[in-house]
Every structure is written in C-alpha cells, then in structure tokens.
Design a protein around this motif. Structure first.
Motif, mmCIF file in Angstrom:
data_model
loop_
_atom_site.group_PDB
_atom_site.id
_atom_site.type_symbol
_atom_site.label_atom_id
_atom_site.label_comp_id
_atom_site.label_asym_id
_atom_site.label_seq_id
_atom_site.Cartn_x
_atom_site.Cartn_y
_atom_site.Cartn_z
ATOM 1 N N GLU A 1 -63.305 -3.595 5.468
ATOM 2 C CA GLU A 1 -61.693 -4.374 5.595
ATOM 3 C C GLU A 1 -60.719 -3.399 5.610
ATOM 4 O OE1 GLU A 1 -62.242 -9.077 4.729
ATOM 5 O OE2 GLU A 1 -62.167 -7.735 2.901
ATOM 6 N N ARG A 2 -59.547 -3.679 6.310
ATOM 7 C CA ARG A 2 -58.617 -2.787 6.545
ATOM 8 C C ARG A 2 -57.494 -3.011 5.488
ATOM 9 N NH1 ARG A 2 -62.111 -4.598 9.464
ATOM 10 N NH2 ARG A 2 -60.965 -6.102 10.439
ATOM 11 N N VAL A 3 -56.755 -1.765 4.952
ATOM 12 C CA VAL A 3 -55.653 -1.954 4.171
ATOM 13 C C VAL A 3 -54.780 -0.829 4.900
ATOM 14 C CG1 VAL A 3 -54.881 -1.162 1.956
ATOM 15 C CG2 VAL A 3 -56.940 -1.998 2.120
ATOM 16 N N ALA A 4 -53.613 -1.628 5.367
ATOM 17 C CA ALA A 4 -52.389 -0.958 6.153
ATOM 18 C C ALA A 4 -51.456 -0.477 5.088
ATOM 19 C CB ALA A 4 -51.618 -1.811 6.939
ATOM 20 N N VAL A 5 -50.905 0.655 5.276
ATOM 21 C CA VAL A 5 -49.955 1.340 4.384
ATOM 22 C C VAL A 5 -48.816 1.647 5.119
ATOM 23 C CG1 VAL A 5 -49.466 3.176 2.845
ATOM 24 C CG2 VAL A 5 -51.925 2.380 2.756
ATOM 25 N N MET A 6 -47.554 1.079 5.220
ATOM 26 C CA MET A 6 -46.346 1.220 5.915
ATOM 27 C C MET A 6 -45.468 1.895 5.116
ATOM 28 S SD MET A 6 -44.514 -1.101 8.965
ATOM 29 C CE MET A 6 -43.767 -2.254 7.613
ATOM 30 N N LEU A 7 -45.467 3.099 4.582
ATOM 31 C CA LEU A 7 -44.663 3.939 3.713
ATOM 32 C C LEU A 7 -44.338 5.096 4.105
ATOM 33 C CD1 LEU A 7 -46.369 2.644 0.254
ATOM 34 C CD2 LEU A 7 -44.439 1.921 0.982
ATOM 35 N N GLU A 8 -43.081 5.675 3.838
ATOM 36 C CA GLU A 8 -42.740 7.134 4.107
ATOM 37 C C GLU A 8 -43.778 7.943 3.025
ATOM 38 O OE1 GLU A 8 -40.326 8.940 5.779
ATOM 39 O OE2 GLU A 8 -40.529 7.182 7.263
ATOM 40 N N PRO A 9 -43.999 9.278 3.298
ATOM 41 C CA PRO A 9 -44.617 9.856 2.204
ATOM 42 C C PRO A 9 -43.831 9.844 0.776
ATOM 43 C CG PRO A 9 -44.184 11.151 4.194
ATOM 44 C CD PRO A 9 -43.329 9.950 4.508
ATOM 45 N N SER A 10 -45.005 9.422 -0.176
ATOM 46 C CA SER A 10 -44.486 8.954 -1.401
ATOM 47 C C SER A 10 -45.773 8.954 -2.358
ATOM 48 C CB SER A 10 -43.694 7.788 -1.292
ATOM 49 O OG SER A 10 -44.605 6.633 -0.633
ATOM 50 N N LEU A 11 -45.578 8.499 -3.378
ATOM 51 C CA LEU A 11 -46.819 8.488 -4.376
ATOM 52 C C LEU A 11 -47.498 7.143 -3.938
ATOM 53 C CD1 LEU A 11 -48.361 9.191 -6.721
ATOM 54 C CD2 LEU A 11 -46.721 7.729 -8.268
ATOM 55 N N GLY A 12 -46.803 6.052 -3.547
ATOM 56 C CA GLY A 12 -47.269 5.063 -2.995
ATOM 57 C C GLY A 12 -48.234 5.159 -1.700
ATOM 58 N N PHE A 13 -47.615 6.104 -0.947
ATOM 59 C CA PHE A 13 -48.533 6.415 0.394
ATOM 60 C C PHE A 13 -49.780 6.883 0.017
ATOM 61 C CE2 PHE A 13 -49.986 8.904 3.549
ATOM 62 C CZ PHE A 13 -50.071 8.294 4.571
ATOM 63 N N GLY B 1 -63.904 2.142 0.030
ATOM 64 C CA GLY B 1 -64.707 1.855 1.087
ATOM 65 C C GLY B 1 -64.074 1.004 2.128
ATOM 66 N N ALA B 2 -62.787 0.618 1.973
ATOM 67 C CA ALA B 2 -61.927 -0.094 2.956
ATOM 68 C C ALA B 2 -61.643 1.007 3.971
ATOM 69 C CB ALA B 2 -60.784 -0.850 2.213
ATOM 70 N N ILE B 3 -60.739 0.625 4.967
ATOM 71 C CA ILE B 3 -60.476 1.340 5.937
ATOM 72 C C ILE B 3 -58.697 1.594 5.889
ATOM 73 C CG2 ILE B 3 -59.974 1.757 8.619
ATOM 74 C CD1 ILE B 3 -62.751 -0.003 8.858
ATOM 75 N N GLY B 4 -58.534 2.527 5.833
ATOM 76 C CA GLY B 4 -57.080 3.046 5.623
ATOM 77 C C GLY B 4 -56.342 2.973 6.945
ATOM 78 N N VAL B 5 -55.156 2.125 6.996
ATOM 79 C CA VAL B 5 -54.513 2.057 8.423
ATOM 80 C C VAL B 5 -52.854 2.822 8.259
ATOM 81 C CG1 VAL B 5 -53.722 0.842 10.501
ATOM 82 C CG2 VAL B 5 -55.813 0.325 9.196
ATOM 83 N N PRO B 6 -52.625 3.828 8.389
ATOM 84 C CA PRO B 6 -51.332 4.335 8.121
ATOM 85 C C PRO B 6 -50.389 3.716 9.184
ATOM 86 C CG PRO B 6 -52.497 5.960 9.115
ATOM 87 C CD PRO B 6 -53.371 5.140 8.748
ATOM 88 N N LEU B 7 -49.194 3.391 9.074
ATOM 89 C CA LEU B 7 -48.173 2.459 10.113
ATOM 90 C C LEU B 7 -46.762 3.365 10.019
ATOM 91 C CD1 LEU B 7 -49.350 -1.031 9.838
ATOM 92 C CD2 LEU B 7 -49.994 0.462 11.400
ATOM 93 N N PHE B 8 -46.364 3.534 10.931
ATOM 94 C CA PHE B 8 -45.079 4.341 10.960
ATOM 95 C C PHE B 8 -43.913 3.045 10.533
ATOM 96 C CE2 PHE B 8 -41.466 5.906 13.623
ATOM 97 C CZ PHE B 8 -41.181 7.249 13.111
ATOM 98 N N THR B 9 -43.108 3.730 9.654
ATOM 99 C CA THR B 9 -42.176 2.840 8.864
ATOM 100 C C THR B 9 -41.047 2.278 9.966
ATOM 101 O OG1 THR B 9 -40.878 4.729 8.338
ATOM 102 C CG2 THR B 9 -42.414 3.783 6.562
ATOM 103 N N ALA C 1 -46.035 -1.832 1.563
ATOM 104 C CA ALA C 1 -44.552 -1.804 2.425
ATOM 105 C C ALA C 1 -43.792 -1.799 1.282
ATOM 106 C CB ALA C 1 -44.215 -2.747 3.287
ATOM 107 N N ASP C 2 -42.548 -1.310 1.610
ATOM 108 C CA ASP C 2 -41.026 -1.350 0.722
ATOM 109 C C ASP C 2 -40.210 -2.160 1.599
ATOM 110 O OD1 ASP C 2 -40.213 0.714 2.226
ATOM 111 O OD2 ASP C 2 -40.561 2.036 0.655
ATOM 112 N N GLY C 3 -39.021 -2.222 1.013
ATOM 113 C CA GLY C 3 -37.945 -2.810 1.820
ATOM 114 C C GLY C 3 -38.124 -4.275 1.900
#
Length: 514
Positions: free
Chosen positions: A87-99, A110-118, A139-141
């Motif tokens: 399953e997919r886990v999207a990450v919409m964060l700037e470079p940071s510890l959270g990202f 074993g999930a699929i990471g999906v980086p997304l532009f902030t 996300a943040d914001g």
C-alpha cells in the motif's frame, strides 16, 4: 578483492566492472532486499547521515542511528494502523526529519513511499493522489484542507503529536521485503492537463543506481556531499538522497525557497567536496555574484537534467576549481553516459555529455537502428536485451568517443530542410551580453515548415533590439540558424525540477495562432 568504490580511474573502472560487483556493495541479494535497511539501518554506527540547511539559515543534523530508530517506529506505527505491504504512503514535506522518517519508514514497512512536491496546487496534487491512492499522507501546514479534499485517505500532520505517537512505538522492525517488491513511486513533473506518470521502482533498483552514483556523481567513501534538488523529484531523491545514503555517505540537503546565499553558506558550513545540482542552480549562484575564484574549492561537481551553457560551465571551473560534469540517462535504464567527476586521467571535454559508463553499450543510430559514424547526428541509443533502445534524444559522437547532446527528438527544429538543435541555439543566445536566459522552440511557417522562435529573459530587464540579437546569432552559428521570431519575457516556464518547460512554450505559441 578491491571494491569498485575504490577505483578512481575511468579506464580501470571500465576494465574491472561487472554487475556482480554492484551487488557486493549491499547486504541484500537478488531474492531479499529492503531499501531502508540498505540506506539507513546497516550504517547505524557511522555518525551523521543527513544535514539540512533551511532557508531561514538553520542547520540540522541527524545521524544514521536516530533515523534507524525513528523509521522502525514509523514502520510499526503503520503496521498497527493496518497499512499493508504494497500500500502507498505519500510524503508531502520539504527535506526535514519528517520527510526522511516518512519515506524510509514506509519502505521499511514494505509499503510504497510516494514523495510529493510541497508546492502542488489542488489539481496537480489530485492527479497524483487519485492515481496512486495512498492510505496515508504525511504533511504539514493546512492538513484540514487536504483531509477535506481527500476524505478516503488518512492525512497526518507531522507535529509534536506525531512524534509523541512514534515515541510510544517499538524501534525494532523486521523487514521481509523481496528485492523485486515495489518500494517507491516517483512521479514525473507533468502538467495539470496530462496525467503524470508514476515511475515504479523496486528495492533492487538501488543496485543499478550505483552506476550513476559512482561514475555520474563520483561518490566515494568519505565524501561530504550536497545536493540542493528537492527529493520530491528524481535527482533529489535518487542521486541526492538514496544513492549516497546507500553508500553510508553523509549528505547535505536544502529545505525551503531557493536562495543562492544560503546554498553557499551550506557549502562552507558542511565542508562540501562533492556537489550535484541542476544547471539552473549554478547559473543562479553565478548571477548572484557572491563567489569569487578561490573562495571555495570543490573537487567533484556534477549536473544533470538539462545542458549547462558554456559561460556558466567556464565560471564553475574558474570559481570552484573543478569542471562541471554531466551525467545523462533515462528513467528506464538509468545513467548511461557520464563525465566521471574526480576520476584520475579523465578529461572533461567542454559541452560533452561524456563517455559511456561501465556496463552499457551506447551509440548514435539512425531510425533503422544502424550505428552511425563519428560526427554524424542521429538518435542516442543504448543496447538493451539485444536491441537498440532509443532514448528519444538526438546527439553525435566524436572521434575520441565523447557524446554530445543535440536536444530532445521532439525539440529538433527543421526549417527549409535544415535540421537545427534547440539546445545549440539556446547555448549561443546565452553568450549575448543582454541575454540572461533563453529558450527556443520551432513554430509553424507556411514557407519554411518551421522557424525558430526564441523566448528571452533580458539581463537587468534591458531588452536589446531584436535585430542586434539576430545579427549576433548569424555570426555565432550560421545564416539560417537564427531566431526569426523573438519574444522578451520576464521569466521562462520551468518544471518543478528546474528545467525549462518547452512544452508550455509550444502550447503558448499554438494558442496564439488560434
């Protein structure tokens, strides 16, 4: 046996290379592998993994052990919430510890990471979310707006409550992914009118990535490496993050609105000796006027994604003490041509893409797949599964084996029977003292079929007479190879990765005709 990471001669690299030696760099094998383990966990005793320079001037440091701990906790957090393998886990964060925790923790699970532009707008984000359907989005914001827009997805704000929740999880997580399992969906920039395509990468994709890491970026143990590209895009994620971390190399990243002053600060503060960036980054630092020759010395410098103009290339070598080295390839096969940063005895020929990397046969071929001799323009192709795979770029090879890029196949302009390269024309335009940036396309013409149209950002806002620029170009190239149409603009459209978006310009020109 000598590791291929220790070889620093191009000739020796070609002679010694075998694909098995790439696999020897990792703990995993062709059956079982986890990308997060290869990039984080196995280096837990090495010290600092990531240093992040923020646009406000802050500098944060996070070590491998800390990331191993937190990614394990996040993997357990996902498992307890029913996020299954695949399953997919999207990450919409700037470079940071959270990202880094979000991306590598998802992959560890074993999930699929999906980086997304902030900076995606609602439509651009919706295209990607509706395509990959993540279970979770970090996300943040304004996460409330995201939750309202995507009610079927769990939107998690990365704040104190998030870190408190991870603190309650166990740090140990046993990954059981196979090498061929999907690990990351990487979206191309695309437009809001065309569905961006997700390039799907497996855990074992990191093995092929080492070709670019070793010969395109010149990564070696002990490097202090910096890549300011956003990890939401290919260069920043694969070349800027995954490749160096997989080799246990300390990386520097940049977070926030681009500021050349902050980039230079980071280079000094982190003692960077290996720098990889888009050509636009080098141009912006150059035009900021904040560096003089001798202020910084960086032994290994690389760029990718678009050509670098001659003046900026000369500035890089004079100011930073090393040539800007191109690396070139395709999403499907990776990097196939490079300029071997830091390799002894290798000469970087100005304007060239470089020479083929170990493991690949590259040639210039015609439309029928016949290999063309030096000096003849054609299609750049790589040998794959017994046949030529067309990269959809035009180029040529010289007598010494260096390859030269002549633009995307769809960027070639044919006017009155003459074939012209948009890249070559842009490079010449950039030499005019009144031109800060330039982009070139072919537009329909009833007599010539196509003519060259140039979009120019004037240096200092002072537009030079069109006739002066045209006369300059006739002297630079040839009497037929000049822009018959010129439009001054305040800025050029660019993809989020910083490349000039000629498709937007073609669309604009087409709309103007209707």
């Amino acid at each position: 046996m000598t590791s291929i990471t220790d070889i620093r001669s191009q000739a020796e690299a070609q002679a010694a290379f075998t694909w098995d030696k790439l696999w020897a760099l990792f703990d995993g094998n062709a059956e079982s592998m986890n990308l997060a383990h290869e990039c984080i966990d196995r280096h837990a005793g090495r010290g600092t993994a990531v240093s992040i320079k923020f646009a406000d001037g802050r500098l944060e440091h996070h070590d491998f052990a800390k990331l191993a701990d937190l990614t394990g906790r996040f993997a357990n957090w996902l498992a307890r919430r029913g996020v299954a393998k695949g399953e997919r886990v999207a990450v919409m964060l700037e470079p940071s510890l959270g990202f880094y925790v979000g991306m590598f923790g998802a992959v560890k699970r074993g999930a699929i990471g999906v980086p997304l532009f902030t900076l995606f707008g609602p439509e651009g984000l919706a295209l990607r979310i509706n395509d990959c359907k993540p279970r979770v989005l970090l996300a943040d914001g304004d996460t409330a707006a995201l939750a309202a827009q995507f009610p079927d997805m769990q939107v998690v704000r990365v704040d104190d409550a998030f870190w408190d929740a991870l603190a309650a999880e166990e740090p140990a997580f046993e990954s059981d992914t196979r090498a061929g399992d999907l690990a990351i969906f990487q979206y191309t920039s695309g437009t809001t009118r065309e569905l961006p395509e997700a390039v799907k990468h497996t855990h074992r994709g990191v093995v092929t990535l080492m070709i670019a890491a070793l010969y395109g970026v010149g990564l070696a143990p002990g490097d202090r490496y910096f890549c300011p590209s956003s990890p939401a895009w290919g260069h920043g994620l694969w070349h800027g993050t995954i490749a160096p971390l997989a080799l246990g190399i300390h990386i520097g990243a940049y977070s926030g609105r681009f500021d050349p002053v902050r980039i230079v600060e980071a280079l000094r503060e982190l003692g960077i000796d290996n720098l990889a960036a888009a050509a636009t980054v080098y141009r912006m630092i150059r035009h900021a006027g904040i560096l003089k020759p001798g202020m910084l010395r960086i032994p290994k410098i690389s760029f990718t994604g678009e050509p670098i103009d001659d003046d900026t290339a000369a500035w890089v070598e004079e100011t930073l003490g090393s040539p800007a080295c191109s690396m070139y390839g395709t999403t499907e096969v990776g990097v196939v041509i490079a300029n071997y940063p830091g390799f002894a005895g290798y000469h970087v020929k100005p304007g060239s893409l470089g020479k083929p990397v170990p493991g690949w046969q590259v040639a210039i071929v015609d439309r029928e797949g016949r290999e063309l001799p030096p000096g003849v323009s054609g299609e750049i192709a790589v040998r794959r599964k017994g046949a030529w795979f067309y990269i959809k770029d035009r180029g040529r090879r010289d007598e010494e084996g260096y390859f030269f890029h002549e633009g995307r196949s769809d960027d070639v302009i044919i006017s009155a029977g003459w074939t012209m390269s948009a890249v070559e024309i842009e490079n010449s335009l950039m030499k005019h003292p009144a031109v800060l940036e330039a982009a070139v396309i072919g537009v329909p013409d009833s007599v010539r079929g196509q003519v060259v149209r140039a979009y120019i950002v004037a240096r200092g806002g002072a537009e030079a007479p069109v006739e002066d620029i045209q006369a300059f170009m006739k002297k630079q190239l040839s009497q037929h190879e000049y822009p018959r149409q010129i439009e001054f603009v305040t800025e050029l459209p660019k993809t989020p990765a910083g490349k000039i978006n000629r498709k937007v310009l073609r669309d604009r020109a087409a709309q103007a005709k209707t």
